[in-house]
Scaffold this motif. Structure first.
Motif, PDB file in Angstrom:
ATOM      1  N   TYR A 236      -5.521   8.040  10.083  1.00 18.47           N
ATOM      2  CA  TYR A 236      -5.852   6.632  10.299  1.00 18.47           C
ATOM      3  C   TYR A 236      -5.483   5.797   9.071  1.00 18.47           C
ATOM      4  CZ  TYR A 236      -8.655   2.495  11.452  1.00 18.47           C
ATOM      5  OH  TYR A 236      -9.073   1.213  11.734  1.00 18.47           O
ATOM      6  N   LEU A 237      -5.562   6.414   7.896  1.00 22.19           N
ATOM      7  CA  LEU A 237      -5.352   5.664   6.658  1.00 22.19           C
ATOM      8  C   LEU A 237      -3.901   5.223   6.471  1.00 22.19           C
ATOM      9  CD1 LEU A 237      -7.625   7.773   4.288  1.00 22.19           C
ATOM     10  CD2 LEU A 237      -8.192   5.721   5.577  1.00 22.19           C
ATOM     11  N   PRO A 238      -2.894   6.097   6.637  1.00 28.21           N
ATOM     12  CA  PRO A 238      -1.513   5.616   6.457  1.00 28.21           C
ATOM     13  C   PRO A 238      -1.096   4.586   7.501  1.00 28.21           C
ATOM     14  CG  PRO A 238      -1.617   8.013   6.377  1.00 28.21           C
ATOM     15  CD  PRO A 238      -2.936   7.531   6.896  1.00 28.21           C
ATOM     16  N   ASP A 239      -1.830   4.504   8.609  1.00 29.59           N
ATOM     17  CA  ASP A 239      -1.458   3.598   9.696  1.00 29.59           C
ATOM     18  C   ASP A 239      -1.987   2.177   9.470  1.00 29.59           C
ATOM     19  OD1 ASP A 239       0.047   3.511  12.052  1.00 29.59           O
ATOM     20  OD2 ASP A 239      -1.758   3.382  13.274  1.00 29.59           O
ATOM     21  N   ILE A 240      -2.758   1.982   8.398  1.00 29.21           N
ATOM     22  CA  ILE A 240      -3.332   0.662   8.112  1.00 29.21           C
ATOM     23  C   ILE A 240      -2.320  -0.168   7.336  1.00 29.21           C
ATOM     24  CG2 ILE A 240      -5.192  -0.562   6.947  1.00 29.21           C
ATOM     25  CD1 ILE A 240      -6.953   1.830   7.363  1.00 29.21           C
ATOM     26  N   ALA A 241      -2.062  -1.376   7.803  1.00 28.70           N
ATOM     27  CA  ALA A 241      -1.098  -2.254   7.147  1.00 28.70           C
ATOM     28  C   ALA A 241      -1.674  -2.816   5.854  1.00 28.70           C
ATOM     29  CB  ALA A 241      -0.710  -3.391   8.093  1.00 28.70           C
ATOM     30  N   GLY A 242      -0.777  -3.401   5.033  1.00 26.92           N
ATOM     31  CA  GLY A 242      -1.208  -3.920   3.745  1.00 26.92           C
ATOM     32  C   GLY A 242      -2.221  -5.037   3.855  1.00 26.92           C
ATOM     33  N   ASP A 243      -2.166  -5.804   4.951  1.00 30.77           N
ATOM     34  CA  ASP A 243      -3.109  -6.907   5.104  1.00 30.77           C
ATOM     35  C   ASP A 243      -4.493  -6.425   5.531  1.00 30.77           C
ATOM     36  OD1 ASP A 243      -2.268  -6.080   7.565  1.00 30.77           O
ATOM     37  OD2 ASP A 243      -2.188  -8.091   8.441  1.00 30.77           O
ATOM     38  N   LYS A 244      -4.653  -5.119   5.737  1.00 31.50           N
ATOM     39  CA  LYS A 244      -5.942  -4.541   6.089  1.00 31.50           C
ATOM     40  C   LYS A 244      -6.468  -3.663   4.958  1.00 31.50           C
ATOM     41  CE  LYS A 244      -6.447  -6.031  10.380  1.00 31.50           C
ATOM     42  NZ  LYS A 244      -7.610  -6.818  10.830  1.00 31.50           N
ATOM     43  N   ALA A 245      -6.156  -4.021   3.730  1.00 26.92           N
ATOM     44  CA  ALA A 245      -6.565  -3.213   2.580  1.00 26.92           C
ATOM     45  C   ALA A 245      -8.078  -3.006   2.506  1.00 26.92           C
ATOM     46  CB  ALA A 245      -6.055  -3.850   1.290  1.00 26.92           C
ATOM     47  N   PRO A 246      -8.917  -4.021   2.762  1.00 23.93           N
ATOM     48  CA  PRO A 246     -10.367  -3.765   2.717  1.00 23.93           C
ATOM     49  C   PRO A 246     -10.797  -2.691   3.716  1.00 23.93           C
ATOM     50  CG  PRO A 246      -9.916  -6.125   2.704  1.00 23.93           C
ATOM     51  CD  PRO A 246      -8.627  -5.443   2.992  1.00 23.93           C
ATOM     52  N   VAL A 247     -10.191  -2.691   4.916  1.00 22.59           N
ATOM     53  CA  VAL A 247     -10.523  -1.673   5.906  1.00 22.59           C
ATOM     54  C   VAL A 247     -10.080  -0.296   5.422  1.00 22.59           C
ATOM     55  CG1 VAL A 247     -10.184  -0.951   8.295  1.00 22.59           C
ATOM     56  CG2 VAL A 247     -10.337  -3.374   7.740  1.00 22.59           C
ATOM     57  N   ALA A 248      -8.941  -0.241   4.719  1.00 22.64           N
ATOM     58  CA  ALA A 248      -8.456   1.034   4.182  1.00 22.64           C
ATOM     59  C   ALA A 248      -9.435   1.602   3.172  1.00 22.64           C
ATOM     60  CB  ALA A 248      -7.079   0.841   3.555  1.00 22.64           C
ATOM     61  N   PHE A 249      -9.987   0.761   2.310  1.00 26.38           N
ATOM     62  CA  PHE A 249     -10.990   1.218   1.342  1.00 26.38           C
ATOM     63  C   PHE A 249     -12.214   1.780   2.073  1.00 26.38           C
ATOM     64  CE2 PHE A 249      -8.600  -1.173  -1.789  1.00 26.38           C
ATOM     65  CZ  PHE A 249      -8.838  -0.475  -2.970  1.00 26.38           C
TER      66      PHE A 249
END
Length: 281
Positions: A236-249
């Protein structure tokens, strides 16, 4: 002497800080509002070339990232449960298949035992890339590709748990086993009522290491699962775009949370199991 201990303690503290610092920064990023996170990490996120302003505490704590992940991201829960469906049955299979095999290696003397155990050790140190093609061909022939079984079945026959449990079972006192046999106990009774309780640290260690390896595995699901609806949460983590950085954290924190809790609750058994795995035959 005291000054020497001080510098040793300071050096160990510094090495521990190097390990913990990324985790602390990640934890702080979870509670940062989106604008603050982008302001602090523009360059690493590919959104600018400004310098990094890392912080261990957010200036204005916010739960926006957790709210976005846990309430408005159903795909995260699908992949989280995919991981549970793939990892937990695999661990159960390792216990049911690996523990009896490890008991046989530890307590019985049969022709070819050392050779067979040596093969286990060789297979244990081989990386996944070496057996990737053969695993793929076998799973394709069995019809397990693109299913949860593609992740469960190969993991059941992993060799590392057998090695660790074998070393742990070897620490069971021989006199205790012989006394049980003299009292009329069968081999299965001895294994269940003596081997499993006394080999418990090694079993917990083997299952915990297998859990961490499978929970964080990237190459196996990418190779064996083309259907993205079956992917585990680690993808799920590599699939998160750069504009979703807070969600990635936030997702990274939750993915790390379960292995960390398991380690904290099984730390004593892990230490005992690792110590037992170093016992010589």
């Amino acid at each position: 002497m005291k000054r020497g201990k001080f510098w040793i303690t300071a050096a160990l503290f510094g090495m521990c800080l190097l390990v913990w610092l990324p985790l602390l920064i990640m934890s702080a990023g979870v509670f940062m509002p989106e604008d603050e996170l982008y302001w602090r990490y523009l360059s690493p996120l590919g959104l600018g070339r400004d310098r990094v302003r890392a912080a261990l505490l957010p200036s204005y704590p916010s739960l926006e990232a957790l709210e976005e992940l846990l309430i408005r991201s159903p795909g995260f829960f699908v992949m989280f449960w995919n991981s549970c469906i793939q990892v937990l049955p695999m661990l159960l299979g390792q216990l049911m298949a690996g523990a009896p095999a490890a008991w046989a290696f530890a307590r019985f003397r049969f022709p070819g035992r050392r050779v067979l155990f040596g093969i286990y050790v060789v297979l244990m140190v081989l990386p996944f890339q070496v057996t990737q093609v053969s695993d793929y061909l076998v799973l394709d022939r069995l019809g397990f590709l693109d299913s949860h079984l593609a992740m469960i079945v190969p993991g059941i026959w992993a060799t590392l748990p057998v090695f660790i449990m074998t070393r742990s079972f070897e620490t069971v006192p021989h006199a205790l086993v012989e006394a049980a046999r003299l009292d009329g106990a069968g081999e299965w009774y001895v294994f269940v009522h003596i081997g499993l309780p006394l080999g418990y640290p090694g079993i917990v260690t083997a299952l915990m290491l297998s859990f961490v390896d499978s929970w964080n595995g990237l190459e196996q699901p990418i190779t064996f699962l083309k259907d993205k609806t079956l992917w585990p949460v680690v993808l799920y983590l590599p699939d998160i775009a750069g504009d979703k950085a807070p969600v990635a954290f936030a997702a990274a924190l939750i993915v790390c949370l379960l292995p960390a809790l398991i380690y904290l609750n099984c730390q004593e058994e892990l230490e005992m199991g690792v110590a037992a795995s170093g016992v010589k035959q």
